[in-house]
Design a protein around this motif. Structure first.
Motif, PDB file in Angstrom:
ATOM      1  N   LYS A  87      -6.732   1.812  40.996  1.00 40.62           N
ATOM      2  CA  LYS A  87      -6.400   3.241  40.980  1.00 40.62           C
ATOM      3  C   LYS A  87      -7.555   4.051  40.383  1.00 40.62           C
ATOM      4  CE  LYS A  87      -2.082   3.648  42.418  1.00 40.62           C
ATOM      5  NZ  LYS A  87      -1.639   4.593  43.411  1.00 40.62           N
ATOM      6  N   PHE A  88      -8.118   3.537  39.290  1.00 39.20           N
ATOM      7  CA  PHE A  88      -9.244   4.226  38.658  1.00 39.20           C
ATOM      8  C   PHE A  88     -10.419   4.318  39.622  1.00 39.20           C
ATOM      9  CE2 PHE A  88     -13.226   4.108  36.259  1.00 39.20           C
ATOM     10  CZ  PHE A  88     -13.094   5.261  35.504  1.00 39.20           C
ATOM     11  N   ASP A  89     -10.718   3.220  40.296  1.00 34.38           N
ATOM     12  CA  ASP A  89     -11.833   3.180  41.241  1.00 34.38           C
ATOM     13  C   ASP A  89     -11.617   4.178  42.378  1.00 34.38           C
ATOM     14  OD1 ASP A  89     -14.312   2.049  42.179  1.00 34.38           O
ATOM     15  OD2 ASP A  89     -13.152   0.960  43.694  1.00 34.38           O
ATOM     16  N   SER A  90     -10.391   4.255  42.871  1.00 34.47           N
ATOM     17  CA  SER A  90     -10.119   5.187  43.968  1.00 34.47           C
ATOM     18  C   SER A  90     -10.244   6.637  43.506  1.00 34.47           C
ATOM     19  CB  SER A  90      -8.739   4.932  44.572  1.00 34.47           C
ATOM     20  OG  SER A  90      -7.711   5.303  43.689  1.00 34.47           O
ATOM     21  N   LYS A  91      -9.761   6.929  42.311  1.00 35.93           N
ATOM     22  CA  LYS A  91      -9.873   8.296  41.785  1.00 35.93           C
ATOM     23  C   LYS A  91     -11.332   8.654  41.512  1.00 35.93           C
ATOM     24  CE  LYS A  91      -5.509   9.183  41.847  1.00 35.93           C
ATOM     25  NZ  LYS A  91      -4.967   9.991  42.923  1.00 35.93           N
ATOM     26  N   LYS A  92     -12.093   7.676  41.041  1.00 32.12           N
ATOM     27  CA  LYS A  92     -13.519   7.896  40.788  1.00 32.12           C
ATOM     28  C   LYS A  92     -14.232   8.245  42.093  1.00 32.12           C
ATOM     29  CE  LYS A  92     -16.242   4.475  40.333  1.00 32.12           C
ATOM     30  NZ  LYS A  92     -16.954   3.264  39.997  1.00 32.12           N
ATOM     31  N   ASP A  93     -13.915   7.519  43.160  1.00 35.09           N
ATOM     32  CA  ASP A  93     -14.517   7.807  44.464  1.00 35.09           C
ATOM     33  C   ASP A  93     -14.117   9.191  44.963  1.00 35.09           C
ATOM     34  OD1 ASP A  93     -15.972   5.490  44.745  1.00 35.09           O
ATOM     35  OD2 ASP A  93     -14.512   4.482  46.022  1.00 35.09           O
ATOM     36  N   GLN A  94     -12.862   9.545  44.772  1.00 33.11           N
ATOM     37  CA  GLN A  94     -12.402  10.860  45.216  1.00 33.11           C
ATOM     38  C   GLN A  94     -13.137  11.976  44.473  1.00 33.11           C
ATOM     39  OE1 GLN A  94      -8.086  11.367  45.431  1.00 33.11           O
ATOM     40  NE2 GLN A  94      -7.874   9.169  45.742  1.00 33.11           N
ATOM     41  N   LEU A  95     -13.251  11.830  43.169  1.00 36.18           N
ATOM     42  CA  LEU A  95     -13.905  12.857  42.358  1.00 36.18           C
ATOM     43  C   LEU A  95     -15.397  12.937  42.664  1.00 36.18           C
ATOM     44  CD1 LEU A  95     -13.632  14.941  40.113  1.00 36.18           C
ATOM     45  CD2 LEU A  95     -14.000  13.110  38.466  1.00 36.18           C
ATOM     46  N   SER A  96     -16.037  11.795  42.741  1.00 36.43           N
ATOM     47  CA  SER A  96     -17.466  11.766  43.047  1.00 36.43           C
ATOM     48  C   SER A  96     -17.730  12.332  44.443  1.00 36.43           C
ATOM     49  CB  SER A  96     -17.975  10.329  42.952  1.00 36.43           C
ATOM     50  OG  SER A  96     -19.341  10.264  43.216  1.00 36.43           O
ATOM     51  N   GLY A  97     -16.877  11.982  45.375  1.00 39.26           N
ATOM     52  CA  GLY A  97     -17.010  12.494  46.732  1.00 39.26           C
ATOM     53  C   GLY A  97     -16.858  14.001  46.789  1.00 39.26           C
ATOM     54  N   LYS A  98     -15.891  14.507  46.049  1.00 39.21           N
ATOM     55  CA  LYS A  98     -15.676  15.960  46.026  1.00 39.21           C
ATOM     56  C   LYS A  98     -16.890  16.661  45.428  1.00 39.21           C
ATOM     57  CE  LYS A  98     -13.082  19.470  46.875  1.00 39.21           C
ATOM     58  NZ  LYS A  98     -12.857  19.872  48.263  1.00 39.21           N
ATOM     59  N   ALA A  99     -17.464  16.072  44.384  1.00 41.61           N
ATOM     60  CA  ALA A  99     -18.654  16.663  43.765  1.00 41.61           C
ATOM     61  C   ALA A  99     -19.819  16.702  44.756  1.00 41.61           C
ATOM     62  CB  ALA A  99     -19.044  15.873  42.522  1.00 41.61           C
ATOM     63  N   LYS A 100     -20.007  15.618  45.493  1.00 47.95           N
ATOM     64  CA  LYS A 100     -21.080  15.581  46.496  1.00 47.95           C
ATOM     65  C   LYS A 100     -20.821  16.598  47.607  1.00 47.95           C
ATOM     66  CE  LYS A 100     -22.297  10.746  45.786  1.00 47.95           C
ATOM     67  NZ  LYS A 100     -22.253   9.388  46.358  1.00 47.95           N
ATOM     68  N   GLU A 101     -19.563  16.714  47.987  1.00 47.77           N
ATOM     69  CA  GLU A 101     -19.201  17.671  49.035  1.00 47.77           C
ATOM     70  C   GLU A 101     -19.533  19.101  48.601  1.00 47.77           C
ATOM     71  OE1 GLU A 101     -15.217  19.125  51.465  1.00 47.77           O
ATOM     72  OE2 GLU A 101     -15.125  17.295  50.277  1.00 47.77           O
ATOM     73  N   VAL A 102     -19.163  19.443  47.380  1.00 48.36           N
ATOM     74  CA  VAL A 102     -19.445  20.780  46.852  1.00 48.36           C
ATOM     75  C   VAL A 102     -20.955  20.987  46.732  1.00 48.36           C
ATOM     76  CG1 VAL A 102     -19.227  22.253  44.807  1.00 48.36           C
ATOM     77  CG2 VAL A 102     -17.230  21.029  45.687  1.00 48.36           C
ATOM     78  N   GLU A 103     -21.646  19.972  46.239  1.00 51.77           N
ATOM     79  CA  GLU A 103     -23.106  20.055  46.132  1.00 51.77           C
ATOM     80  C   GLU A 103     -23.725  20.338  47.505  1.00 51.77           C
ATOM     81  OE1 GLU A 103     -26.935  17.185  45.104  1.00 51.77           O
ATOM     82  OE2 GLU A 103     -24.911  16.412  44.819  1.00 51.77           O
ATOM     83  N   GLY A 104     -23.242  19.635  48.511  1.00 54.05           N
ATOM     84  CA  GLY A 104     -23.748  19.839  49.861  1.00 54.05           C
ATOM     85  C   GLY A 104     -23.474  21.240  50.375  1.00 54.05           C
ATOM     86  N   LYS A 105     -22.290  21.761  50.080  1.00 54.82           N
ATOM     87  CA  LYS A 105     -21.949  23.122  50.513  1.00 54.82           C
ATOM     88  C   LYS A 105     -22.843  24.148  49.826  1.00 54.82           C
ATOM     89  CE  LYS A 105     -17.125  22.451  51.800  1.00 54.82           C
ATOM     90  NZ  LYS A 105     -15.727  22.775  51.512  1.00 54.82           N
ATOM     91  N   VAL A 106     -23.044  23.971  48.521  1.00 56.91           N
ATOM     92  CA  VAL A 106     -23.839  24.926  47.746  1.00 56.91           C
ATOM     93  C   VAL A 106     -25.301  24.920  48.187  1.00 56.91           C
ATOM     94  CG1 VAL A 106     -24.735  25.413  45.423  1.00 56.91           C
ATOM     95  CG2 VAL A 106     -22.307  24.922  45.746  1.00 56.91           C
TER      96      VAL A 106
END
Length: 73
Positions: free
Chosen positions: A7-26
């Protein structure tokens, strides 16, 4: 890997992915944005898989208990 670690690993991937997504948008980096979306989706998939594993384990354990109870009777 324990259920908590999964569960921790999946949440970590979700959070890291969201950060990369936002970085890409910005920054206007579509590749980075896509990478983030992909990682986030992988995290969600891992989360669903962990839930399914827990459910299956519960069903199997319940079936084992019923079989053992019948053999004890």
């Amino acid at each position: 890997m324990s259920d908590v670690n999964k569960k921790f690993d999946s949440k970590k991937d979700q959070l890291s992915g969201k950060a990369k997504e936002v970085e890409g948008k910005v920054t206007g980096d579509r590749a980075r944005e896509a990478q983030g979306k992909t990682q986030s989706l992988m995290g969600k998939a891992k989360d669903k898989l962990a839930d399914a594993e827990e459910t299956v384990k519960g069903v199997v354990d319940e079936a084992k208990d019923k079989m053992k109870k019948k053999s004890d009777d």
